[in-house]
Each structure stands twice: as structure tokens, then as C-alpha cells.
Write an enzyme that holds these catalytic residues in place. Structure first.
Site, short mmCIF file in Angstrom:
data_model
loop_
_atom_site.label_atom_id
_atom_site.label_comp_id
_atom_site.label_asym_id
_atom_site.label_seq_id
_atom_site.Cartn_x
_atom_site.Cartn_y
_atom_site.Cartn_z
CG ASP A 53 -1.94 -1.06 1.22
OD1 ASP A 53 -1.83 -1.99 0.40
OD2 ASP A 53 -2.87 -1.00 2.05
CD GLU A 294 -8.62 -4.55 1.60
OE1 GLU A 294 -8.14 -4.86 2.69
OE2 GLU A 294 -8.15 -4.95 0.51
#
Ligand code: FRU
Length: 424
Positions: A53, A294
């Protein structure tokens, strides 16, 4: 378990629904919503660490911001273990797949800097060992607060529990690079409440993470998006007419889809510093559709609210499916109603020939979409793969009304600044 309307009936807004009918419109490999193939010959940012990420430094309005000409990104990061006996296979070779799959358990926040918005140089860990209260430092958002270089890093402190937290520090630049200083005191903000947002006690597979604070361009208040699941004991959720939507004959059976209960959460700050937050009902729910929405985030464009969130094939419910990638919804006001972009929600998915090539897409206000490389097949059958753990090529999309189009591809990890702040 109650339906959305019964559950959130007396609240200021009704969550919008991503329905099973919407999801039936998802089409993998539509060229306008599919990420170009990533070559197996990709360069790797670092041989020492995996990254996934990626969180570009930005201001509270969402603009990607450089400081004194330096771009800064934060990444979830874990050491690679090529020589650790724990990660050798029976033949004594490094089992990189196992090492990669274990990374979530040892995720730490690192930062990188660059003069060019690519070719990132490793800065190091943001917080020293022992500063963060839990084992895992999971995703969030770094916000540049002012010309003094102060940064609020919102992130998720996981294991034990999952708490949205923040830590304040400062970015310091020289001619030669960037360092982050401070980041010594972590402040817990909030956890799932069990009434709107599912807790660990209600479901061991609950999700509560990925804070994304922002200022609403219309009412100027401070809010925060996050990932959650709709509250209630696992298995108790109802997939009713509203959650199913307008499906054709033969598509009424919802199977075991009550176990998939993702939502995009929202909280409002009670103070200007963002130290005191009140959770509100979700903006969007995906009960009966998908279990994970998410890293939710916004692009504010043309007076509209473009809500993006990443999701996986494996988290879809019975009878619906779609690629790993980023999905989007649009509304005229912050609290909706939200409509799925492109009819289905799919904005940028992996091609079916390389279903795990990238993930964790972040759509920036300039239409550039960054993501990381997960794994790319190295042979025709897809049985041999190369693990990434590095930045993917950036993709350009155009957002027009309720539609989006893939229009460009850029270099690996290209995250150019939208504005530069000169530090005082
Ligand atoms: C997305 C994600 C985030 C989470 C992190 C954990 O790739 O699942 O939701 O914060 O990765 O590693």
C-alpha cells in the site's frame, strides 16, 4: 439482523447500497476499465524490503504535495528474508511467495522521497520500534498540515484489535534528501462500535481500518473515511430485496452471501485538529455483494464526490464476481445517494490473464492511479509467478460524469506532485 433501512432509519443519512444487480454488470477485461498488462520484467524498488500500500503525502483537500521540491510517499513495508531458514523450501531455495504472503503480520510504515516523482529513495521507518502500540502498522494517510512541515499520519494500529490512530511529526528537507522527525506519540482515535460497525467479537474476520481524512469542499468540515463491515454477528445479516436490487429471473438466489458485509465508513471531527471524532453510519454498504471495501478515498471533481475503494475477487459473495482492483461510486453531495461508476462500480481491474498483477489502487485528483505489483505470471499457464512487492506502472484514467476511461500508462511508481509547499 435488520436490513439497512431498519438499522439506520433514524440517522441523518441512509447508506447507499452497492447491490448484487450492480455487481452483475461487472465485466472483466473491458479495455476501458482494465489495467494494462504488467510485464514480468518489472524493476524492483528494493531488494531488502517488500512494499505494498502506497500513501502519497497530500494536503487535507486531497492534493498530492511535494515539499521544497521533494515528493514523499509512505508505504506499508516488510523485510524480505532471502536468507532466513524459516523461508527456505524443501530444496533450500528461498520461498518468496510464502515470505510475501506473511507480510501483513509484520507491516511497518516506511517513507521514500524523490525529486522526480519516481525513482524513490528509501528514507526509513516513520516510527521507531516500540512507538506504535500494536504489532502491525496498517494503511492510512499522511497529511501535510502547514508550511512548518508538520504532518499528521493517520493509520491503523492492528493486533491486538484494530484502532484508527494518528501520530504527528514533521518533514525536514535538505539539498540531499528528506527526513521525517518526531512521530513519537501515537494517539488512539476510535474503534468499531458494534452498533454501526462490526467488531472483532461479532466476527473474527472483521475489517476496520484505512483512515482517509478530508475536508468537505462544500461544507468545509473535517471528515474521515475508513473501511468497515456492517455491525452484527457474523451470519446474521439479511440480504433482502434492497441488497439484491433489480436482478433478472434466475438470479434471486443469494446463497451464503450474508457473510459478505463490507462498508465504507465515515466519521466527523468534533474539533479542528482532528483529535476527537464521531462515527456516523456508513456512506456505502455492500452486504450480500462483497466483504471488503478497502482504502476508501475521494476525488472531488466537477462539484461531485467520486468515492473510490479497492476490493478483491476472493471477497465477493456467492453468485457475483469481479477482478481485483479499484471500484468507484459518485454522488452530488457527501452523504449520497451514491451511484456505481460505469454501472457496475468497476473502474480499474486486473486483466483475467494476470488476475493478481496489481492491487491497492489509489486514484489521485489528477486522474493518475498508483498501485503495487503483487504477482505476475512468468509462463503461459500462469503456474510460475514473479512476486512484486514494488510499485506498479501508474495508470491514467479520465472521469466523466458517471463513467471512467483508461487513457494512459506512465512509469513505475510515478506519483507527481500537484502542488509544492516551500517550508518556512
Ligand atoms: C490493502 C490492505 C489494507 C490494509 C493493509 C494490510 O492492501 O489490506 O486494507 O491496511 O493492506 O497489509
Amino acid at each position: 439482523m435488520k436490513s439497512n433501512t431498519e438499522k439506520f432509519g433514524k440517522t441523518p443519512h441512509q447508506p447507499s447500497l452497492w447491490t448484487r444487480a450492480d455487481a452483475l454488470k461487472v465485466r472483466a477485461d473491458d479495455p476501458t476499465t482494465t489495467q494494462p498488462l504488467v510485464s514480468a520484467n518489472f524493476p524492483v524498488l528494493s531488494d531488502e524490503v517488500f512494499i505494498w500500500d502506497t500513501m502519497p503525502l497530500r494536503d487535507i483537500d486531497g492534493n498530492i504535495t511535494s515539499v521544497d521540491g521533494w515528493s514523499v510517499i509512505f508505504t506499508l513495508t516488510a523485510d524480505r528474508h532471502p536468507n532466513d531458514p524459516q523461508y527456505l523450501d524443501q530444496n533450500g531455495n528461498y520461498d518468496i511467495t510464502r515470505d510475501w504472503n506473511d507480510r501483513h503480520g509484520r507491516a511497518k510504515m516506511y517513507y521514500w522521497f524523490s525529486r522526480t516523482g519516481k525513482d524513490w529513495e528509501l528514507g526509513g521507518r516513520v516510527m521507531a520500534e516500540g512507538v506504535s502500540p500494536t504489532v502491525r502498522e496498517w494503511a492510512g494517510t499522511p497529511i501535510l498540515l502547514n508550511e512548518q512541515g508538520e504532518v499528521d499520519l493517520y493509520y491503523t494500529a492492528v493486533t491486538p484489535g484494530a484502532t484508527i490512530v494518528k501520530v504527528r511529526g514533521r518533514v525536514v528537507t535538505t539539498e540531499h534528501g528528506v527526513s521525517l522527525v518526531g512521530f513519537e506519540k501515537v494517539k488512539p482515535l476510535f474503534e468499531a462500535d458494534g452498533k454501526m460497525y462490526q467488531t472483532e467479537a461479532q466476527n473474527a474476520f472483521w475489517g476496520f481500518r484505512d483512515p482517509w481524512p478530508f475536508r468537505d469542499p462544500k461544507d468545509s468540515k473535517l471528515y474521515m473515511l475508513f473501511e468497515g463491515n456492517v455491525a452484527g454477528e457474523r451470519g446474521s445479516h439479511k440480504v433482502g430485496e434492497a441488497e439484491v436490487g433489480d436482478v433478472p429471473p434466475g438470479y434471486e438466489d443469494v446463497g451464503n452471501s450474508r457473510f459478505q458485509t463490507a462498508c465504507v465508513g465515515i466519521a466527523v471531527a468534533r474539533d479542528e485538529d482532528g483529535d476527537d471524532w464521531e462515527m456516523l453510519p456508513p456512506l456505502l454498504t455492500a452486504v450480500g455483494v462483497n466483504d471488503q471495501t478497502e482504502r476508501p478515498h475521494f476525488v472531488f471533481q466537477d462539484g461531485k464526490y467520486y468515492l473510490f475503494t479497492i476490493s478483491h475477487t476472493f471477497t465477493y459473495a456467492d453468485g457475483v464476481t469481479g477482478p481485483d482492483g479499484v471500484y468507484g461510486f459518485v454522488a452530488d453531495s457527501l452523504f449520497g445517494p451514491y451511484v456505481p461508476l460505469n454501472g457496475s462500480g468497476l473502474v480499474l481491474g486486473n486483466p483475467s490473464s494476470q488476475p493478481f498483477q496489481t492491487y491497492s489502487h489509489c486514484v489521485m485528483p489528477n486522474g493518475l492511479v498508483t498501485s503495487f505489483i503483487d504477482s505476475v505470471p512468468t509462463d503461459e499457464t500462469g503456474t510460475q509467478i514473479r512476486i512484486g512487492g514494488t510499485e506498479a506502472p501508474t495508470v491514467g484514467i479520465k472521469i466523466k460524469g458517471q463513467q471512467t476511461f483508461v487513457v494512459a500508462e506512465y512509469d513505475y511508481g510515478y506519483i507527481p506532485p500537484m502542488l509544492d509547499v516551500t517550508l518556512k
